[in-house]
Design an enzyme around this catalytic site. Structure first.
Site, PDB file in Angstrom:
ATOM      1  N   GLY A 243       1.102  -1.095  -0.116  1.00 35.21           N
ATOM      2  CA  GLY A 243       0.398   0.154  -0.047  1.00 35.21           C
ATOM      3  C   GLY A 243       0.692   0.579   0.210  1.00 35.21           C
ATOM      4  CE  LYS A 244       1.927   3.372   6.328  1.00 35.03           C
ATOM      5  NZ  LYS A 244       0.766   2.193   6.008  1.00 35.03           N
ATOM      6  CG  ASP A 262       7.467  -8.284   4.440  1.00 35.04           C
ATOM      7  OD1 ASP A 262       6.400  -6.821   5.283  1.00 35.04           O
ATOM      8  OD2 ASP A 262       7.317  -9.079   5.847  1.00 35.04           O
ATOM      9  CB  CYS A 362      -1.240   0.563  11.953  1.00 38.58           C
ATOM     10  SG  CYS A 362      -1.334  -0.996  12.818  1.00 38.58           S
TER      11      CYS A 362
END
Length: 431
Positions: A243-244, A262, A362
């Site tokens: 997403g980012k 990742d 988050c």
């Protein structure tokens, strides 16, 4: 299915969740497979009922003086859906597939909805063990923030600046009644109303063609704070589904290079299709190839920007994942803190002099945010924290008020204050 039958089915799913202690999505999937007569609208409505009950689990149990799945559903219909007691009574008729009728005690509890003496964690609908953590993070606003995290989230989209602009997308999606997001310059918000799921975005031509992506406004702001610029060398160290990464590729206008990696290669799987759909051509995906091989070792000391979207408890995403807050245990926080400390130290090795390290979670817990950054700065004297006002100004977000953290370095976004998912962001510059 009749609305009353949907309620009875939702109670069955809640019972399964308590018995087997597993994610709500798994229980709902199994229920659908075992009840193939239920159409897509029925399944969506049942899922919505289940998630509403999970959002208000603590407060619903309190007013009904019971923790059974039935009591939680009755309380949630009143608290989450603001359904009058008379309407709830009518739905619990016991006729056909409807739930059995309300008892006299249930009627009294429902009508009274008495929160006298209820602790903050009940009124705010968050786990009891997190009460001291919420008190530290929010002070007197702990209940307000908890309630905001228990609300239903809107559907936010990010316009892909490589292919379109916001005005064009507002016009193309006019049938969904979109609004411009308040802060994110490429954000579009579609309100979630009613008891069922939102629009079928996968069938929207704008989504299929890569003109818009699903991304909460808070996440869009976090990516904007990183200030990825054309020509830079950028490392997204916890890229996940991308997403980012996609947002930064748009900010860079496909110039420069983003390295997306990742620790868990499986999380990277969705990124390939998303990159192709978005037309993002300046991204190299570097999947891990075993514990002895670092896929980004060649980037040591070479990056203008290193982004850490750190693994965390996800407290800030409870609006979208209401079952996650009740499945979380204290040990998970300890594990996340350890992982965050390790990844911050690793990320520092890739930042070149004059570059920046952007730490994002988050979560809204100080232990995962300000505490981690403060400890990092003590151990890494070559880094300094950018002032929140400077971060906002440079990102073109100067109008974003009330975001400076009162607990230490960095910025905080919360659903109660900014109507976005909860995020923490800190820009750390290497001298």
């Amino acid at each position: 299915m009749h609305p009353a039958a949907r309620i009875e089915s939702a109670i069955e799913v809640l019972d399964d969740l308590e018995t087997r202690r597993r994610p709500a999505a798994d229980a709902l999937k199994d229920w659908g497979l075992a009840h193939r007569f239920a159409g897509s609208k029925d399944r969506a409505a049942i899922a919505s009922l289940v998630f509403d009950a999970l959002r208000r689990r603590a407060s619903a149990s309190w007013i009904m003086k019971s923790e059974t799945p039935r009591a939680k559903m009755i309380g949630a219909l009143s608290l989450a859906r603001l359904m009058p007691a008379e309407e709830i009574d009518a739905l619990f008729s016991g006729v056909g597939h409807a739930p059995p009728p309300l008892g006299e005690e249930e009627r009294r509890n429902l009508t009274a909805a008495d929160f006298s003496g209820a602790p903050d964690w009940v009124v705010g609908d968050f786990p009891e063990w997190l009460a001291p953590h919420f008190a530290r993070a929010f002070g007197e606003e702990a209940v307000e923030e908890g309630r905001a995290l228990a609300a239903r989230a809107p559907l936010d989209l990010r316009v892909n600046g490589l292919k379109a602009n916001r005005a064009e997308m507002l016009a193309e999606l006019a049938h969904l009644s979109p609004l411009s997001c308040v802060y994110a310059p490429l954000g579009i918000r579609i309100a979630q109303t009613g008891g069922a799921r939102g629009p079928a975005l996968a069938a929207e031509p704008a989504y299929v063609r890569g003109l818009v992506e699903v991304q909460d406004e808070g996440s869009q702001i976090a990516a904007r704070i990183a200030r990825a610029a054309p020509g830079e060398q950028v490392l997204d160290l916890c890229a996940g589904g991308g997403g980012k990464t996609l947002a930064m590729a748009g900010d860079m206008d496909n110039r420069g290079q983003i390295y997306a990696t990742d620790s868990d290669g499986r999380r990277l799987t969705p990124i390939f299709a998303r990159l192709e759909r978005a037309g993002a051509r300046n991204v190299q995906v570097r999947a891990p190839r075993g514990p002895q091989m670092d896929p980004v070792a060649d980037l040591t000391g070479a990056c203008d920007l290193v982004l850490i979207d750190a693994p965390c408890t996800g407290v800030g995403t409870w609006r979208r994942n209401p079952d996650a807050k009740w499945r979380m245990r204290p040990g998970a926080l300890e594990q996340r803190i350890k992982a965050q400390t390790e990844i911050l130290s690793r990320a520092a090795t890739f930042v070149k002099p004059g570059g920046r390290l952007v730490y994002i979670t988050c979560s809204l817990l100080c232990e995962e945010n300000e505490d981690r950054v403060t400890d990092f700065l003590v151990q890494h004297a070559q880094f300094s924290a950018e002032r929140p006002e400077e971060s906002l100004q440079k990102a073109g977000l100067a109008e974003l008020s009330g975001a400076s953290s009162p607990h230490g370095p960095g910025l905080r976004l919360s659903p109660a204050r900014h109507d976005v998912d909860g995020f923490y962001m800190a820009v750390l510059r290497r001298g």
